[in-house]
Design an enzyme around this catalytic site. Structure first.
Site, short mmCIF file in Angstrom:
data_model
loop_
_atom_site.label_atom_id
_atom_site.label_comp_id
_atom_site.label_asym_id
_atom_site.label_seq_id
_atom_site.Cartn_x
_atom_site.Cartn_y
_atom_site.Cartn_z
N ALA A 69 27.63 66.85 39.72
CA ALA A 69 28.74 67.66 40.21
C ALA A 69 28.51 69.09 39.73
O ALA A 69 27.78 69.32 38.76
CB ALA A 69 30.06 67.12 39.67
N GLY A 112 26.73 63.09 39.00
CA GLY A 112 27.16 62.85 40.38
C GLY A 112 26.00 62.63 41.33
O GLY A 112 26.18 61.98 42.37
N GLU A 115 25.30 59.07 40.99
CA GLU A 115 26.44 58.36 41.60
C GLU A 115 26.38 58.41 43.12
O GLU A 115 26.69 57.42 43.80
CB GLU A 115 27.75 58.96 41.08
CG GLU A 115 27.94 58.68 39.59
CD GLU A 115 29.08 59.47 38.97
OE1 GLU A 115 29.11 60.70 39.13
OE2 GLU A 115 29.94 58.85 38.32
N GLU A 135 27.10 62.94 31.56
CA GLU A 135 28.43 63.54 31.43
C GLU A 135 28.93 63.56 29.99
O GLU A 135 29.69 64.45 29.60
CB GLU A 135 29.44 62.79 32.31
CG GLU A 135 29.25 63.01 33.81
CD GLU A 135 28.29 62.02 34.47
OE1 GLU A 135 27.53 61.34 33.74
OE2 GLU A 135 28.31 61.93 35.70
N1 CAA Z 1 26.12 72.22 38.13
C1 CAA Z 1 25.98 73.55 38.33
N2 CAA Z 1 24.81 74.19 38.25
C2 CAA Z 1 23.72 73.46 37.93
C3 CAA Z 1 23.79 72.07 37.70
C4 CAA Z 1 25.06 71.45 37.81
N3 CAA Z 1 25.23 70.14 37.66
N4 CAA Z 1 22.55 71.63 37.38
C5 CAA Z 1 21.74 72.69 37.44
N5 CAA Z 1 22.44 73.79 37.76
C6 CAA Z 1 21.93 75.16 37.90
C7 CAA Z 1 21.63 75.78 36.56
O1 CAA Z 1 22.83 76.29 35.98
C8 CAA Z 1 20.66 76.86 36.94
O2 CAA Z 1 21.36 77.94 37.49
P1 CAA Z 1 20.99 79.47 37.04
O3 CAA Z 1 19.58 79.65 37.54
O4 CAA Z 1 22.00 80.29 37.77
O5 CAA Z 1 21.09 79.51 35.57
C9 CAA Z 1 19.86 76.21 38.07
O6 CAA Z 1 20.68 75.14 38.56
C10 CAA Z 1 18.55 75.63 37.60
O7 CAA Z 1 18.82 74.75 36.51
P2 CAA Z 1 18.06 74.85 35.09
O8 CAA Z 1 17.62 76.25 34.83
O9 CAA Z 1 18.92 74.21 34.08
O10 CAA Z 1 16.77 73.96 35.43
P3 CAA Z 1 15.87 73.11 34.40
O11 CAA Z 1 14.71 72.67 35.17
O12 CAA Z 1 15.68 73.89 33.14
O13 CAA Z 1 16.80 71.86 34.01
C11 CAA Z 1 18.28 69.98 34.45
C12 CAA Z 1 17.13 70.90 34.97
C13 CAA Z 1 17.81 69.18 33.25
C14 CAA Z 1 18.66 69.06 35.59
C15 CAA Z 1 19.47 70.87 34.05
O14 CAA Z 1 19.76 71.78 35.10
C16 CAA Z 1 20.71 70.11 33.75
O15 CAA Z 1 20.83 69.52 32.70
N6 CAA Z 1 21.72 70.12 34.68
C17 CAA Z 1 23.00 69.50 34.48
C18 CAA Z 1 22.91 68.00 34.58
C19 CAA Z 1 24.27 67.37 34.34
O16 CAA Z 1 24.84 67.49 33.27
N7 CAA Z 1 24.83 66.71 35.36
C20 CAA Z 1 26.10 66.06 35.29
C21 CAA Z 1 27.17 66.97 35.86
S1 CAA Z 1 28.82 66.35 35.58
C22 CAA Z 1 29.09 65.22 36.82
O17 CAA Z 1 28.24 64.97 37.64
C23 CAA Z 1 30.45 64.57 36.83
C24 CAA Z 1 30.54 63.34 37.71
O18 CAA Z 1 30.38 62.23 37.26
C25 CAA Z 1 30.88 63.48 39.12
#
Ligand code: CAA
Length: 261
Positions: A69, A112, A115, A135
């Site tokens: 998400a 998400g 999911e 999460e």
């Molecule tokens: N939401 C918003 N933006 C996101 C995102 C997310 N879930 N995942 C990645 N991005 C964005 C980053 O903020 C970044 O943006 P900027 O360039 O503007 O800074 C861009 O995408 C590239 O990401 P990274 O620089 O972090 O890329 P990376 O290769 O270094 O890392 C990753 C990749 C490990 C996937 C890392 O991006 C990450 O940990 N993302 C979040 C994963 C996460 O926590 N997901 C769960 C979300 S909560 C949820 O989903 C609730 C639910 O149950 C419905």
């Protein structure tokens, strides 16, 4: 009629009867924002009513199926707002879609994203696929099926470990645990998913939808109730042209020409 244009997804028709939906927010690793989901739901509604569509493939990019998400969209939300608007409830529309959806997962399928893949009917994974429910690292828990569908798919102990520690798991683990049906060669996951969807799209649509309904009943019902639903669906198919066509073609050693009726 003109085809709708979307900002967050791409649509194409890579094989007869197959709609390919590609999540397309590359800069955000396909983070599942509300606008993206609104578009995905609209595309599925169109596919549902389009008689030429027999199956859908859902994919992302090589780097990310979807990284979850949209955290930046969620970060300032308050309880009353998410509660009153039933935030994320509109995601469940994917599970109401009655034609088969094959997920082609490459790269990150986190939160998400994992999911959403689990809402699909079949998951194929690239060896590069990385699954997880991180999460817990954000101070929340999965909100779109991660505690439920993952537990059904891989069992309680593994699901607990994934959800409580937030650690990711590999495509190989996902296959060994039964979350995905198979890991395909790197670079071929969309082609393989289109192949599977194309095979399904060649079958009679009424039987395909009935089969999906039957398998899904196994998730909701007791064995006896599920067997009852299955037998009734089976009986109903004797009211279709396609049952007559399929069985006659077998007896005459011919190829069936389905009418989808
Ligand atoms: N939401 C918003 N933006 C996101 C995102 C997310 N879930 N995942 C990645 N991005 C964005 C980053 O903020 C970044 O943006 P900027 O360039 O503007 O800074 C861009 O995408 C590239 O990401 P990274 O620089 O972090 O890329 P990376 O290769 O270094 O890392 C990753 C990749 C490990 C996937 C890392 O991006 C990450 O940990 N993302 C979040 C994963 C996460 O926590 N997901 C769960 C979300 S909560 C949820 O989903 C609730 C639910 O149950 C419905």
């Amino acid at each position: 009629t003109t085809a709708p244009t979307y900002d967050n997804i791409l649509l194409s028709n890579p094989a007869p009867g197959v709609t390919l939906i590609t999540l397309n927010r590359p800069k955000a690793l396909n983070a599942l924002s509300s606008p993206l989901f609104t578009e995905l739901n609209a595309a599925l509604r169109d596919a549902a009513t389009d008689d030429s569509v027999g199956a859908v493939v859902l994919t992302g990019s090589d780097k990310a199926f979807a990284a979850g998400a949209d955290i930046k969209e969620m970060m300032n939300k308050e309880f009353a707002e998410v509660y009153k608007s039933d935030f994320l409830a509109h995601w469940t529309e994917v599970t109401k879609f009655r034609k088969p959806i094959v997920a082609a997962v490459s790269g990150y399928a986190l939160g998400g994203g994992c999911e959403l893949a689990m809402m699909c009917d079949i998951i194929l994974a690239s060896p590069t696929a990385v699954f997880g429910q991180p999460e817990i690292n954000l101070g929340v828990i999965p909100g779109a099926g991660g505690t439920q569908r993952l537990t059904h798919a891989i069992g309680k102990s593994r699901a607990m470990e994934i959800v409580l520690t937030g650690k990711n798991f590999s495509a190989q683990d996902a296959a060994a645990w039964g979350l995905v049906s198979r890991v395909v060669e790197e670079g071929s996951v969309v082609d393989e998913a289109v192949k599977v969807a194309g095979q399904i799209a060649k079958k009679g649509r009424v039987a395909v939808q009935s089969a999906k309904e039957g398998v899904n009943a196994a998730y909701e019902l007791s064995l006896n109730e599920g067997l009852h639903v299955e037998r009734r669906l089976f009986h109903q198919l004797f009211a279709t042209n396609d049952q007559k066509i399929g069985m006659k073609a077998f007896a005459e050693k011919k190829k069936p020409e389905w009418t989808h009726k």
